[in-house]
Design a protein around this motif. Structure first.
Motif, PDB file in Angstrom:
ATOM      1  N   LYS A  60      25.681  -8.781   3.434  1.00 21.47           N
ATOM      2  CA  LYS A  60      25.585  -8.958   1.985  1.00 21.47           C
ATOM      3  C   LYS A  60      24.286  -9.721   1.715  1.00 21.47           C
ATOM      4  CE  LYS A  60      27.850 -11.618  -1.719  1.00 21.47           C
ATOM      5  NZ  LYS A  60      29.010 -12.510  -1.978  1.00 21.47           N
ATOM      6  N   TRP A  61      23.463  -9.169   0.828  1.00 21.72           N
ATOM      7  CA  TRP A  61      22.195  -9.813   0.480  1.00 21.72           C
ATOM      8  C   TRP A  61      22.313 -10.432  -0.908  1.00 21.72           C
ATOM      9  CZ3 TRP A  61      18.485  -9.756   4.243  1.00 21.72           C
ATOM     10  CH2 TRP A  61      18.583  -8.757   5.231  1.00 21.72           C
ATOM     11  N   ILE A  62      21.861 -11.658  -1.041  1.00 20.34           N
ATOM     12  CA  ILE A  62      21.797 -12.327  -2.338  1.00 20.34           C
ATOM     13  C   ILE A  62      20.331 -12.612  -2.636  1.00 20.34           C
ATOM     14  CG2 ILE A  62      22.514 -14.330  -3.697  1.00 20.34           C
ATOM     15  CD1 ILE A  62      24.917 -14.631  -1.845  1.00 20.34           C
ATOM     16  N   CYS A  63      19.842 -12.092  -3.760  1.00 16.10           N
ATOM     17  CA  CYS A  63      18.417 -12.201  -4.097  1.00 16.10           C
ATOM     18  C   CYS A  63      18.249 -12.942  -5.415  1.00 16.10           C
ATOM     19  CB  CYS A  63      17.790 -10.812  -4.197  1.00 16.10           C
ATOM     20  SG  CYS A  63      17.948  -9.825  -2.699  1.00 16.10           S
ATOM     21  N   PRO A  64      18.114 -14.272  -5.347  1.00 13.99           N
ATOM     22  CA  PRO A  64      17.933 -15.034  -6.580  1.00 13.99           C
ATOM     23  C   PRO A  64      16.498 -14.901  -7.116  1.00 13.99           C
ATOM     24  CG  PRO A  64      17.893 -16.500  -4.687  1.00 13.99           C
ATOM     25  CD  PRO A  64      18.138 -15.116  -4.154  1.00 13.99           C
ATOM     26  N   THR A  65      16.299 -15.359  -8.338  1.00 13.71           N
ATOM     27  CA  THR A  65      14.968 -15.386  -8.942  1.00 13.71           C
ATOM     28  C   THR A  65      14.583 -16.836  -9.203  1.00 13.71           C
ATOM     29  OG1 THR A  65      15.305 -13.223  -9.967  1.00 13.71           O
ATOM     30  CG2 THR A  65      13.580 -14.622 -10.921  1.00 13.71           C
ATOM     31  N   ALA A  66      13.364 -17.182  -8.833  1.00 13.92           N
ATOM     32  CA  ALA A  66      12.890 -18.566  -8.952  1.00 13.92           C
ATOM     33  C   ALA A  66      12.738 -18.971 -10.418  1.00 13.92           C
ATOM     34  CB  ALA A  66      11.546 -18.707  -8.236  1.00 13.92           C
ATOM     35  N   PRO A  67      12.710 -20.273 -10.679  1.00 13.28           N
ATOM     36  CA  PRO A  67      12.416 -20.742 -12.035  1.00 13.28           C
ATOM     37  C   PRO A  67      10.988 -20.371 -12.446  1.00 13.28           C
ATOM     38  CG  PRO A  67      13.223 -22.542 -10.631  1.00 13.28           C
ATOM     39  CD  PRO A  67      12.929 -21.389  -9.737  1.00 13.28           C
ATOM     40  N   THR A  68      10.766 -20.202 -13.738  1.00 15.10           N
ATOM     41  CA  THR A  68       9.407 -20.051 -14.261  1.00 15.10           C
ATOM     42  C   THR A  68       8.891 -21.449 -14.572  1.00 15.10           C
ATOM     43  OG1 THR A  68       9.865 -17.862 -15.145  1.00 15.10           O
ATOM     44  CG2 THR A  68       8.011 -19.058 -16.107  1.00 15.10           C
ATOM     45  N   ARG A  69       7.758 -21.794 -13.969  1.00 13.53           N
ATOM     46  CA  ARG A  69       7.274 -23.171 -14.045  1.00 13.53           C
ATOM     47  C   ARG A  69       5.760 -23.198 -13.926  1.00 13.53           C
ATOM     48  NH1 ARG A  69       9.315 -26.482  -9.259  1.00 13.53           N
ATOM     49  NH2 ARG A  69       7.426 -27.605  -9.774  1.00 13.53           N
ATOM     50  N   PRO A  70       5.103 -24.246 -14.386  1.00 18.74           N
ATOM     51  CA  PRO A  70       3.646 -24.353 -14.202  1.00 18.74           C
ATOM     52  C   PRO A  70       3.314 -24.459 -12.711  1.00 18.74           C
ATOM     53  CG  PRO A  70       4.439 -25.966 -15.804  1.00 18.74           C
ATOM     54  CD  PRO A  70       5.651 -25.397 -15.122  1.00 18.74           C
ATOM     55  N   VAL A  71       2.277 -23.743 -12.274  1.00 16.85           N
ATOM     56  CA  VAL A  71       1.908 -23.726 -10.856  1.00 16.85           C
ATOM     57  C   VAL A  71       0.438 -24.146 -10.719  1.00 16.85           C
ATOM     58  CG1 VAL A  71       1.708 -22.292  -8.794  1.00 16.85           C
ATOM     59  CG2 VAL A  71       3.600 -21.927 -10.368  1.00 16.85           C
ATOM     60  N   ALA A  72       0.204 -25.162  -9.889  1.00 17.40           N
ATOM     61  CA  ALA A  72      -1.129 -25.747  -9.767  1.00 17.40           C
ATOM     62  C   ALA A  72      -2.171 -24.734  -9.286  1.00 17.40           C
ATOM     63  CB  ALA A  72      -1.080 -26.943  -8.817  1.00 17.40           C
ATOM     64  N   ILE A  73      -1.767 -23.837  -8.377  1.00 21.67           N
ATOM     65  CA  ILE A  73      -2.722 -22.876  -7.820  1.00 21.67           C
ATOM     66  C   ILE A  73      -3.251 -21.929  -8.904  1.00 21.67           C
ATOM     67  CG2 ILE A  73      -1.124 -21.032  -7.111  1.00 21.67           C
ATOM     68  CD1 ILE A  73      -2.666 -20.919  -4.449  1.00 21.67           C
ATOM     69  N   PHE A  74      -2.494 -21.792  -9.992  1.00 26.11           N
ATOM     70  CA  PHE A  74      -2.919 -20.966 -11.138  1.00 26.11           C
ATOM     71  C   PHE A  74      -3.398 -21.830 -12.304  1.00 26.11           C
ATOM     72  CE2 PHE A  74       0.332 -17.706  -9.482  1.00 26.11           C
ATOM     73  CZ  PHE A  74      -0.636 -17.083  -8.712  1.00 26.11           C
ATOM     74  N   GLY A  75      -3.835 -23.041 -11.993  1.00 25.46           N
ATOM     75  CA  GLY A  75      -4.344 -23.923 -13.032  1.00 25.46           C
ATOM     76  C   GLY A  75      -3.283 -24.382 -14.011  1.00 25.46           C
ATOM     77  N   GLY A  76      -2.039 -24.432 -13.558  1.00 28.43           N
ATOM     78  CA  GLY A  76      -0.940 -24.858 -14.419  1.00 28.43           C
ATOM     79  C   GLY A  76      -0.309 -23.743 -15.230  1.00 28.43           C
ATOM     80  N   HIS A  77      -0.804 -22.522 -15.053  1.00 29.62           N
ATOM     81  CA  HIS A  77      -0.211 -21.375 -15.754  1.00 29.62           C
ATOM     82  C   HIS A  77       1.198 -21.128 -15.206  1.00 29.62           C
ATOM     83  CE1 HIS A  77      -0.214 -17.604 -18.003  1.00 29.62           C
ATOM     84  NE2 HIS A  77       0.304 -17.030 -16.932  1.00 29.62           N
ATOM     85  N   PRO A  78       2.190 -20.892 -16.070  1.00 24.40           N
ATOM     86  CA  PRO A  78       3.555 -20.721 -15.573  1.00 24.40           C
ATOM     87  C   PRO A  78       3.814 -19.340 -14.959  1.00 24.40           C
ATOM     88  CG  PRO A  78       3.530 -20.722 -17.986  1.00 24.40           C
ATOM     89  CD  PRO A  78       2.116 -20.936 -17.529  1.00 24.40           C
ATOM     90  N   CYS A  79       4.557 -19.326 -13.878  1.00 27.79           N
ATOM     91  CA  CYS A  79       5.081 -18.082 -13.305  1.00 27.79           C
ATOM     92  C   CYS A  79       6.297 -18.438 -12.464  1.00 27.79           C
ATOM     93  CB  CYS A  79       4.014 -17.357 -12.472  1.00 27.79           C
ATOM     94  SG  CYS A  79       3.623 -18.145 -10.919  1.00 27.79           S
ATOM     95  N   THR A  80       6.993 -17.423 -11.934  1.00 24.50           N
ATOM     96  CA  THR A  80       8.153 -17.721 -11.089  1.00 24.50           C
ATOM     97  C   THR A  80       7.665 -18.333  -9.778  1.00 24.50           C
ATOM     98  OG1 THR A  80       8.119 -15.439 -10.271  1.00 24.50           O
ATOM     99  CG2 THR A  80       9.681 -15.938 -12.037  1.00 24.50           C
TER     100      THR A  80
END
Length: 254
Positions: A60-80
């Motif tokens: 059985k596979w469980i595939c959650p989705t991450a929170p959408t949040r600011p990410v430093a590598i993208f200059g603080g632009h939000p993504c999962t």
């Protein structure tokens, strides 16, 4: 299914809103459950569609989705993202709060499985980082924040990823015979492409060495020539064979 996890640090508590969770039911006798974690900016559904096609009948596979949040590598632009990251290597500062919140979310998904089912965590890229971080939480018996880690893992898979908090792992393990014993018996499969231009091959290799050097003896590091930052059938076949052997799945391949 929406879930939130709280993480406490330095007197403040942040709540992370996790996205939708996708479940791939076993086609045969249910013997193992694996939470599979996507990479940066992706979502659970894209991996559930791939996992649905694998010839493993009993997982059985469980595939959650991450929170959408600011990410430093993208200059603080939000993504999962499972945690905040400044560079995809393990060289930057570790977002312990984000790591613990995601590792706890994964453990909670596994904690409701039946007692006779073997449990595992796998992932790609940043998802692999959470899988490997969860492996260290399991063998230490606690998260980075000191809270108890609640599930017993039987297998961990990391594709095109790296190990967060590798610099502090040796100190945490010193003096714990139980942690060393758990590390020696936990099967881990790491796969990395030599042509990966997102998470460089050397970062995956270095993470494997870091795990091996503190006692993760049952670790396989598989190299793929010409493979970039994606997966290929040869790699997924290897993962299927490894999981069948490591989890002792009966009549699993179709």
């Amino acid at each position: 299914m929406n879930n939130s996890a709280s993480s406490s640090g330095s007197g403040t508590t942040r709540t992370f809103e996790f996205g939708r969770t996708h479940v791939v039911r076993p086609k045969g006798n249910h013997q193992a459950t694996i939470v599979w974690l996507h990479g940066l900016g992706d979502k659970g559904s894209s991996w559930s569609q791939l996992l649905e096609t694998l010839p493993l009948q009993n997982i059985k596979w469980i595939c959650p989705t991450a929170p959408t949040r600011p990410v430093a590598i993208f200059g603080g632009h939000p993504c999962t993202a499972w945690f905040d990251v400044a560079d995809l290597s393990g060289d930057g500062p570790d977002d312990l709060e984000g790591l613990d919140a995601s590792a706890a979310h994964v453990a909670n998904l596994l904690s409701t499985e039946p007692a006779n089912i073997k449990l595992g965590i796998g992932g790609f890229s940043m998802g692999a980082a959470i899988a490997l971080y969860s492996a260290t939480c399991h063998i230490l018996g606690k998260y980075g924040n000191g809270n108890l880690y609640p599930v017993n893992l039987s297998a961990v898979v990391g594709l095109s990823g790296w190990l967060p908090c590798s610099r502090t792992l040796r100190n945490k393990m010193e003096g714990s015979i139980q942690a060393v014993r758990r590390a020696a018996s936990l099967p881990i499969l790491m796969c990395h492409g030599l042509a990966d231009d997102v998470v460089a091959y050397k970062h995956g290799e270095r993470s494997a060495h870091a795990l091996n050097s503190v006692g993760f003896r049952n670790l396989t590091f598989q190299t793929y020539n010409g493979l970039g930052h994606y997966t290929i059938p040869e790699e997924t076949d290897g993962v299927c064979n490894w999981l069948t052997a490591s989890l002792g799945l009966q009549g699993s391949r179709s």
